[in-house]
Scaffold this motif. Structure first.
Motif, PDB file in Angstrom:
ATOM      1  N   GLN A 146     -11.342   8.563   2.484  1.00  0.00           N
ATOM      2  CA  GLN A 146     -12.184   7.401   2.747  1.00  0.00           C
ATOM      3  C   GLN A 146     -12.559   6.665   1.460  1.00  0.00           C
ATOM      4  N   SER A 147     -12.695   7.403   0.368  1.00  0.00           N
ATOM      5  CA  SER A 147     -13.093   6.774  -0.896  1.00  0.00           C
ATOM      6  C   SER A 147     -11.974   5.938  -1.510  1.00  0.00           C
ATOM      7  N   LEU A 148     -10.737   6.116  -1.031  1.00  0.00           N
ATOM      8  CA  LEU A 148      -9.595   5.388  -1.590  1.00  0.00           C
ATOM      9  C   LEU A 148      -9.249   4.115  -0.826  1.00  0.00           C
ATOM     10  N   LEU A 149      -9.822   3.944   0.358  1.00  0.00           N
ATOM     11  CA  LEU A 149      -9.448   2.830   1.221  1.00  0.00           C
ATOM     12  C   LEU A 149      -9.693   1.479   0.565  1.00  0.00           C
ATOM     13  N   GLY A 150      -8.719   0.575   0.751  1.00  0.00           N
ATOM     14  CA  GLY A 150      -8.860  -0.788   0.262  1.00  0.00           C
ATOM     15  C   GLY A 150      -8.519  -0.975  -1.209  1.00  0.00           C
ATOM     16  N   LYS A 151      -8.066   0.080  -1.877  1.00  0.00           N
ATOM     17  CA  LYS A 151      -7.793  -0.024  -3.307  1.00  0.00           C
ATOM     18  C   LYS A 151      -6.309  -0.230  -3.581  1.00  0.00           C
ATOM     19  N   GLU A 152      -6.024  -0.705  -4.766  1.00  0.00           N
ATOM     20  CA  GLU A 152      -4.657  -0.800  -5.256  1.00  0.00           C
ATOM     21  C   GLU A 152      -4.474   0.230  -6.374  1.00  0.00           C
ATOM     22  N   HIS A 153      -3.346   0.932  -6.352  1.00  0.00           N
ATOM     23  CA  HIS A 153      -3.036   1.905  -7.390  1.00  0.00           C
ATOM     24  C   HIS A 153      -1.668   1.570  -7.971  1.00  0.00           C
ATOM     25  N   ILE A 154      -1.459   1.928  -9.214  1.00  0.00           N
ATOM     26  CA  ILE A 154      -0.157   1.753  -9.841  1.00  0.00           C
ATOM     27  C   ILE A 154       0.473   3.124 -10.026  1.00  0.00           C
ATOM     28  N   ILE A 155       1.614   3.337  -9.356  1.00  0.00           N
ATOM     29  CA  ILE A 155       2.318   4.610  -9.421  1.00  0.00           C
ATOM     30  C   ILE A 155       3.693   4.369 -10.016  1.00  0.00           C
ATOM     31  N   LYS A 156       3.916   4.876 -11.212  1.00  0.00           N
ATOM     32  CA  LYS A 156       5.185   4.686 -11.916  1.00  0.00           C
ATOM     33  C   LYS A 156       5.568   3.210 -11.982  1.00  0.00           C
ATOM     34  N   GLY A 157       4.589   2.363 -12.275  1.00  0.00           N
ATOM     35  CA  GLY A 157       4.834   0.940 -12.436  1.00  0.00           C
ATOM     36  C   GLY A 157       4.838   0.137 -11.158  1.00  0.00           C
ATOM     37  N   VAL A 158       4.658   0.798 -10.011  1.00  0.00           N
ATOM     38  CA  VAL A 158       4.671   0.110  -8.713  1.00  0.00           C
ATOM     39  C   VAL A 158       3.226  -0.029  -8.210  1.00  0.00           C
ATOM     40  N   THR A 159       2.818  -1.246  -7.893  1.00  0.00           N
ATOM     41  CA  THR A 159       1.477  -1.476  -7.358  1.00  0.00           C
ATOM     42  C   THR A 159       1.490  -1.245  -5.852  1.00  0.00           C
ATOM     43  N   VAL A 160       0.727  -0.264  -5.393  1.00  0.00           N
ATOM     44  CA  VAL A 160       0.678   0.062  -3.965  1.00  0.00           C
ATOM     45  C   VAL A 160      -0.709  -0.269  -3.422  1.00  0.00           C
ATOM     46  N   LYS A 161      -0.773  -0.542  -2.135  1.00  0.00           N
ATOM     47  CA  LYS A 161      -2.027  -0.872  -1.454  1.00  0.00           C
ATOM     48  C   LYS A 161      -2.376   0.250  -0.500  1.00  0.00           C
ATOM     49  N   ILE A 162      -3.640   0.706  -0.569  1.00  0.00           N
ATOM     50  CA  ILE A 162      -4.075   1.823   0.271  1.00  0.00           C
ATOM     51  C   ILE A 162      -4.921   1.306   1.425  1.00  0.00           C
ATOM     52  N   GLY A 163      -4.569   1.712   2.622  1.00  0.00           N
ATOM     53  CA  GLY A 163      -5.311   1.310   3.809  1.00  0.00           C
ATOM     54  C   GLY A 163      -5.583   2.500   4.703  1.00  0.00           C
ATOM     55  N   GLU A 164      -6.250   2.222   5.798  1.00  0.00           N
ATOM     56  CA  GLU A 164      -6.584   3.278   6.744  1.00  0.00           C
ATOM     57  C   GLU A 164      -5.367   3.630   7.583  1.00  0.00           C
ATOM     58  N   ALA A 165      -5.110   4.926   7.758  1.00  0.00           N
ATOM     59  CA  ALA A 165      -3.999   5.362   8.600  1.00  0.00           C
ATOM     60  C   ALA A 165      -4.330   5.002  10.035  1.00  0.00           C
ATOM     61  N   SER A 166      -3.510   4.148  10.637  1.00  0.00           N
ATOM     62  CA  SER A 166      -3.789   3.652  11.979  1.00  0.00           C
ATOM     63  C   SER A 166      -3.756   4.774  12.989  1.00  0.00           C
TER      64      SER A 166
END
Length: 292
Positions: free
Chosen positions: A257-277
């Motif tokens: 829950q603390s990660l929801l709505g954030k963007e992270h960079i993993i090995k140079g790739v920007t990923v978007k974190i959302g709620e698992a539907s």
């Protein structure tokens, strides 16, 4: 040659891949077939964290860059109905401070109304230090605590931190605006994990996150190594055939829950974190739960 474009109804929802035409354009009718009522597309620019619209001419949409549609996840633009607008206006109070105060969770009637919270600062540049954070926020008021979250071992920033002010008015001012820190827009808020930790009816879905915009170069091990810095990872699932998203499950709901709505960079790739539907009952979550 056509390509597949990831489109979702809302930024935190699971996307649907839609094929382009042979010239690289995308027909609005192809989008509305999956998302009825859509009038166009927009996407978030990772450099400025602002939304950009996709050019539409007639019923045809054109890629935003010369390289094509890229690895962005595009969000449907919809017309807001008058009824929704009216209800939103009715909820407005005399000031933004009043609106904010009504959304503060009150644990008990005896809670000190002047008590400040540990605020989370999201989207910090990797280069930003605790001293940089202090220098930026000191004009708002006296600071009691600053903590920049870092990765164990390497000491690298995780891209977020915590701050607490001595004065409630300073806290309110900070919460009511976005902040440009070291050239990047950052957000501050009361951590959602505090509001969610005692919520009833939790199930395994609250321990899962949806990770969008991943590339084929990212493996399960890459995702596990990255997210284990935040808590114990119990499962990682990448759909096959590849669909530019994955699911990660933690042992504790509060970590997810603390990660929801954030963007992270993993090995140079920007990923978007959302709620698992929770669409698994309708088939949308079967890739994670029923891998067969």
């Amino acid at each position: 040659m056509s390509e597949w474009v990831a489109v979702c109804a809302d930024e935190n929802e699971e996307p649907v891949e839609i094929p382009t035409e042979s010239d690289g354009s995308l027909l609005l009718t192809s989008v509305t077939a999956q998302f009825p009522g859509a009038t166009g597309l927009k996407y978030r620019n990772p450099e400025t964290n602002t939304l950009r619209g996709v050019r539409l001419q007639g019923e045809t949409m054109f890629p935003p860059t010369e390289e094509g549609w890229g690895l962005y996840t595009y969000i449907c633009v919809r017309v807001v109905s008058p009824k929704k607008d009216e209800s939103r206006l009715k909820r407005k109070t005399d000031s933004d401070v009043d609106m904010y105060s009504k959304n503060i969770k009150v644990d008990s009637e005896d809670e000190d109304p002047d008590k400040t919270h540990d605020l989370i600062i999201l989207g910090l540049p990797w280069k930003t230090s605790e001293d940089d954070i202090r220098e930026y926020f000191e004009p708002f008021g006296e600071i009691l605590m600053i903590q920049l979250k870092k990765r164990p071992g390497s000491g690298e920033s995780k891209g977020f931190g915590f701050i607490r002010f001595a004065d409630k008015d300073a806290e309110k001012k900070v919460l009511l605006q976005r902040h440009m820190i070291d050239g990047r827009w950052c957000d501050t808020k009361i951590p959602e994990s505090q509001d969610r930790k005692d919520a009833p009816g939790k199930d395994k879905s609250s321990c899962k996150i949806f990770v969008g915009r991943i590339t084929e170069n990212l493996t399960k091990e890459d995702l596990k190594d990255h997210f284990e810095a935040f808590g114990q990872v119990t499962d990682v699932y990448i759909p096959s055939p590849f669909r530019h998203f994955a699911f990660v499950q933690f042992s504790e709901s509060k970590v997810a829950q603390s990660l929801l709505g954030k963007e992270h960079i993993i090995k140079g790739v920007t990923v978007k974190i959302g709620e698992a539907s929770r669409k698994g009952k309708e088939g949308g979550g079967r890739e994670f739960d029923n891998r067969g």
